[in-house]
Design a protein around this motif. Structure first.
Motif, PDB file in Angstrom:
ATOM      1  N   ALA A 288       0.857  -1.187   0.000  1.00 25.56           N
ATOM      2  CA  ALA A 288       0.000   0.000   0.000  1.00 25.56           C
ATOM      3  C   ALA A 288       0.892   1.235   0.000  1.00 25.56           C
ATOM      4  CB  ALA A 288      -0.913   0.000   1.218  1.00 25.56           C
ATOM      5  N   SER A 289       0.495   2.243  -0.754  1.00 26.52           N
ATOM      6  CA  SER A 289       1.245   3.497  -0.806  1.00 26.52           C
ATOM      7  C   SER A 289       0.250   4.656  -0.742  1.00 26.52           C
ATOM      8  CB  SER A 289       2.085   3.578  -2.088  1.00 26.52           C
ATOM      9  OG  SER A 289       1.246   3.467  -3.239  1.00 26.52           O
ATOM     10  N   GLU A 290       0.771   5.841  -0.565  1.00 24.05           N
ATOM     11  CA  GLU A 290      -0.084   7.022  -0.452  1.00 24.05           C
ATOM     12  C   GLU A 290       0.370   8.094  -1.423  1.00 24.05           C
ATOM     13  OE1 GLU A 290       0.416   8.203   3.595  1.00 24.05           O
ATOM     14  OE2 GLU A 290      -1.179   6.887   4.345  1.00 24.05           O
ATOM     15  N   ILE A 291      -0.583   8.910  -1.883  1.00 25.08           N
ATOM     16  CA  ILE A 291      -0.261  10.082  -2.685  1.00 25.08           C
ATOM     17  C   ILE A 291      -1.246  11.186  -2.321  1.00 25.08           C
ATOM     18  CG2 ILE A 291      -1.694   9.357  -4.666  1.00 25.08           C
ATOM     19  CD1 ILE A 291       0.625  10.543  -6.441  1.00 25.08           C
ATOM     20  N   ARG A 292      -0.755  12.381  -2.199  1.00 28.23           N
ATOM     21  CA  ARG A 292      -1.599  13.486  -1.743  1.00 28.23           C
ATOM     22  C   ARG A 292      -2.620  13.901  -2.808  1.00 28.23           C
ATOM     23  NH1 ARG A 292       1.563  18.435  -0.790  1.00 28.23           N
ATOM     24  NH2 ARG A 292       2.339  17.866  -2.856  1.00 28.23           N
ATOM     25  N   TRP A 293      -3.785  14.332  -2.360  1.00 29.71           N
ATOM     26  CA  TRP A 293      -4.756  14.899  -3.298  1.00 29.71           C
ATOM     27  C   TRP A 293      -4.120  16.070  -4.055  1.00 29.71           C
ATOM     28  CZ3 TRP A 293     -10.173  15.597  -0.538  1.00 29.71           C
ATOM     29  CH2 TRP A 293     -10.663  14.338  -0.158  1.00 29.71           C
ATOM     30  N   ALA A 294      -3.267  16.794  -3.369  1.00 21.23           N
ATOM     31  CA  ALA A 294      -2.648  17.981  -3.979  1.00 21.23           C
ATOM     32  C   ALA A 294      -1.807  17.634  -5.199  1.00 21.23           C
ATOM     33  CB  ALA A 294      -1.785  18.708  -2.948  1.00 21.23           C
ATOM     34  N   ASP A 295      -1.418  16.359  -5.332  1.00 25.67           N
ATOM     35  CA  ASP A 295      -0.623  15.943  -6.486  1.00 25.67           C
ATOM     36  C   ASP A 295      -1.461  15.781  -7.756  1.00 25.67           C
ATOM     37  OD1 ASP A 295       1.928  15.865  -5.297  1.00 25.67           O
ATOM     38  OD2 ASP A 295       1.453  13.973  -4.321  1.00 25.67           O
ATOM     39  N   CYS A 296      -2.747  16.089  -7.671  1.00 23.91           N
ATOM     40  CA  CYS A 296      -3.603  16.029  -8.868  1.00 23.91           C
ATOM     41  C   CYS A 296      -3.207  17.072  -9.900  1.00 23.91           C
ATOM     42  CB  CYS A 296      -5.071  16.239  -8.491  1.00 23.91           C
ATOM     43  SG  CYS A 296      -5.885  14.768  -7.841  1.00 23.91           S
ATOM     44  N   GLY A 297      -2.535  18.137  -9.467  1.00 23.49           N
ATOM     45  CA  GLY A 297      -2.162  19.198 -10.405  1.00 23.49           C
ATOM     46  C   GLY A 297      -0.712  19.579 -10.258  1.00 23.49           C
ATOM     47  N   GLU A 346      -4.954  16.868   6.169  1.00 25.65           N
ATOM     48  CA  GLU A 346      -4.031  16.148   5.289  1.00 25.65           C
ATOM     49  C   GLU A 346      -4.859  15.132   4.506  1.00 25.65           C
ATOM     50  OE1 GLU A 346       0.429  14.437   5.732  1.00 25.65           O
ATOM     51  OE2 GLU A 346      -1.064  13.543   7.060  1.00 25.65           O
ATOM     52  N   THR A 347      -4.947  15.332   3.218  1.00 22.83           N
ATOM     53  CA  THR A 347      -5.820  14.483   2.388  1.00 22.83           C
ATOM     54  C   THR A 347      -4.980  13.673   1.414  1.00 22.83           C
ATOM     55  OG1 THR A 347      -6.138  16.424   0.944  1.00 22.83           O
ATOM     56  CG2 THR A 347      -7.870  15.951   2.554  1.00 22.83           C
ATOM     57  N   LYS A 348      -5.194  12.356   1.417  1.00 18.73           N
ATOM     58  CA  LYS A 348      -4.391  11.464   0.587  1.00 18.73           C
ATOM     59  C   LYS A 348      -5.249  10.377  -0.060  1.00 18.73           C
ATOM     60  CE  LYS A 348      -0.189  11.850   3.414  1.00 18.73           C
ATOM     61  NZ  LYS A 348       0.782  11.101   4.250  1.00 18.73           N
ATOM     62  N   PHE A 349      -4.802   9.934  -1.224  1.00 17.09           N
ATOM     63  CA  PHE A 349      -5.326   8.707  -1.826  1.00 17.09           C
ATOM     64  C   PHE A 349      -4.424   7.559  -1.383  1.00 17.09           C
ATOM     65  CE2 PHE A 349      -6.477  11.843  -5.230  1.00 17.09           C
ATOM     66  CZ  PHE A 349      -7.850  11.740  -5.104  1.00 17.09           C
ATOM     67  N   VAL A 350      -5.006   6.389  -1.191  1.00 20.25           N
ATOM     68  CA  VAL A 350      -4.234   5.178  -0.868  1.00 20.25           C
ATOM     69  C   VAL A 350      -4.272   4.245  -2.070  1.00 20.25           C
ATOM     70  CG1 VAL A 350      -4.097   3.140   0.610  1.00 20.25           C
ATOM     71  CG2 VAL A 350      -4.662   5.366   1.599  1.00 20.25           C
ATOM     72  N   ASN A 351      -3.128   3.719  -2.448  1.00 17.79           N
ATOM     73  CA  ASN A 351      -3.026   2.785  -3.572  1.00 17.79           C
ATOM     74  C   ASN A 351      -2.650   1.400  -3.059  1.00 17.79           C
ATOM     75  OD1 ASN A 351      -2.948   5.295  -5.201  1.00 17.79           O
ATOM     76  ND2 ASN A 351      -0.850   5.401  -4.418  1.00 17.79           N
ATOM     77  N   VAL A 352      -3.351   0.384  -3.523  1.00 14.50           N
ATOM     78  CA  VAL A 352      -3.009  -0.995  -3.208  1.00 14.50           C
ATOM     79  C   VAL A 352      -2.468  -1.636  -4.485  1.00 14.50           C
ATOM     80  CG1 VAL A 352      -3.861  -3.243  -2.441  1.00 14.50           C
ATOM     81  CG2 VAL A 352      -4.768  -1.146  -1.400  1.00 14.50           C
ATOM     82  N   THR A 353      -1.215  -2.080  -4.446  1.00 16.10           N
ATOM     83  CA  THR A 353      -0.574  -2.692  -5.613  1.00 16.10           C
ATOM     84  C   THR A 353      -0.259  -4.152  -5.317  1.00 16.10           C
ATOM     85  OG1 THR A 353       0.421  -0.576  -6.255  1.00 16.10           O
ATOM     86  CG2 THR A 353       1.368  -2.569  -7.231  1.00 16.10           C
ATOM     87  N   VAL A 354      -0.695  -5.025  -6.216  1.00 13.71           N
ATOM     88  CA  VAL A 354      -0.435  -6.449  -6.057  1.00 13.71           C
ATOM     89  C   VAL A 354       0.236  -6.978  -7.332  1.00 13.71           C
ATOM     90  CG1 VAL A 354      -2.754  -7.148  -6.860  1.00 13.71           C
ATOM     91  CG2 VAL A 354      -1.403  -8.704  -5.435  1.00 13.71           C
TER      92      VAL A 354
END
Length: 360
Positions: A288-297, A346-354
């Protein structure tokens, strides 16, 4: 909601997915080491005399990311071929998405760039590379049996084949799982995800060769609580915008009660359980990893960028249900709410990679 409506905004305009998919590109880059390790493992398991290498990108959409992974994979196989003293195989690359996807822009603008990039980076020694469009749902069969060596999908498998049944009764106050959702709503969403993901794995088990691999990145959550903010908050804030328009008399309350998002954001444990239950693949890595909502732009006001990003994804669904007259006003409200919350939290998306390998 018709499954065919689940496509991103086409074209190259300001609200198109092509112009608003920076966060997806960053996620693909974040998971690149997993993809590299997986395709290396697959390549080493191949017959050294194999003359063909087949790659599929599922949920390809129609922006700058469509052929990004394919180009990286071809370059990795080229490097591996040189290291192992093998002839570079010919490549077949299959791009899949629903029929409503903007395949025209892929073949008109993106494919020439892809070919020019490979020619520049690999040169005259590059093997032929054949690219095909494959429209259809990945919850059914798409390819011939035992035809694929490697499959990649990013930010697609959280989309369900349909809105779970019963939500029109149980989920009137939300458009997705929310912090106040009853157990019946959560169970309906999870049940649909389990069924869909099982179908996906079973279909791919027939199409991927023994020893072939898949890397799947899904918008998910770290928490085992399906109603946690990690997976729901972005839709809860859109629901607030829609409710404001109900209070203003722009949208009928009954119309809102019938609108639900066909998505489920799984935890790593839920993904692991699903793979093990289906049984055709073994898990190599699960992260699992995280990326900020702010990284949308890439710059400018964050709420504006996130609203544009979400519009490129959700607009076709919203237009199909509410009509297009509400869209501008809706996303103006959404932008203000996003800006307010992002300035305080602090707003983030969580990614699940398999990463999985097909059992022999």
């Amino acid at each position: 909601m018709e499954v065919q409506v689940l496509h991103m905004n086409g074209g190259l305009g300001e609200t198109s997915y092509a112009s608003n998919s920076l966060v997806q590109r960053k996620v693909i880059s974040m998971t690149k080491p997993i993809t590299e390790a997986a395709i290396t493992q697959v390549y080493r398991s191949l017959d050294p005399t194999a003359y063909r290498f087949c790659i599929a990108e599922l949920g390809c959409s129609s922006g700058p990311n469509t052929l990004f992974v394919a180009a990286e994979l071809v370059k990795i196989v080229d490097q591996l071929s040189q290291i192992h003293g093998r002839q570079l195989p010919e490549f077949e690359i299959f791009l899949n998405d629903l029929p409503g996807n903007d395949f025209n822009s892929i073949f008109q603008s993106l494919l020439p760039q892809f070919r020019a990039q490979l020619n520049h980076e690999i040169g005259s020694k590059s093997a032929p590379c054949f690219v095909y469009g494959v429209p259809g749902s990945f919850y059914g069969r798409l390819f011939a049996a035992n035809s694929l060596h490697f499959l990649h999908s990013s930010y697609s498998l959280m989309w369900l084949s349909k809105v779970p049944s019963g939500l029109e009764i149980w989920n009137k106050e939300d458009i997705y799982i929310g912090s106040r959702s009853p157990v019946t709503v959560i169970d309906a969403y999870y049940g649909q995800f389990r069924l869909d993901f099982w179908r996906f794995l079973r279909c791919r088990s027939e199409e991927v060769v023994g020893g072939g691999g898949m890397v799947l990145t899904i918008l998910g959550r770290k928490s085992e609580n399906a109603a946690s903010k990690e997976g729901c908050y972005i839709w809860e804030l859109l629901a607030l915008s829609l409710k404001e328009m109900v209070s203003e008399g722009v949208i009928e309350k009954e119309k809102l009660h019938l609108f639900n998002i066909p998505q489920y954001t799984p935890s790593p444990a839920e993904v692991q359980r699903a793979v093990e239950e289906e049984g055709s693949f073994t898990i190599s890595r699960l992260e699992a990893s995280e990326i900020r909502w702010a990284d949308c732009g890439g710059g400018g006001e964050h709420g504006y960028n996130v609203a544009k990003c979400m519009r490129s994804v959700a607009e076709p669904m919203l237009v199909e249900h509410f009509g297009d007259s509400i869209i501008e006003r809706l996303f103006e409200k959404y932008q203000k709410i996003l800006s307010d919350r992002m300035s305080k939290e602090e707003t983030k998306f969580v990614n699940v990679t398999v990463s999985v390998i097909r059992r022999g």
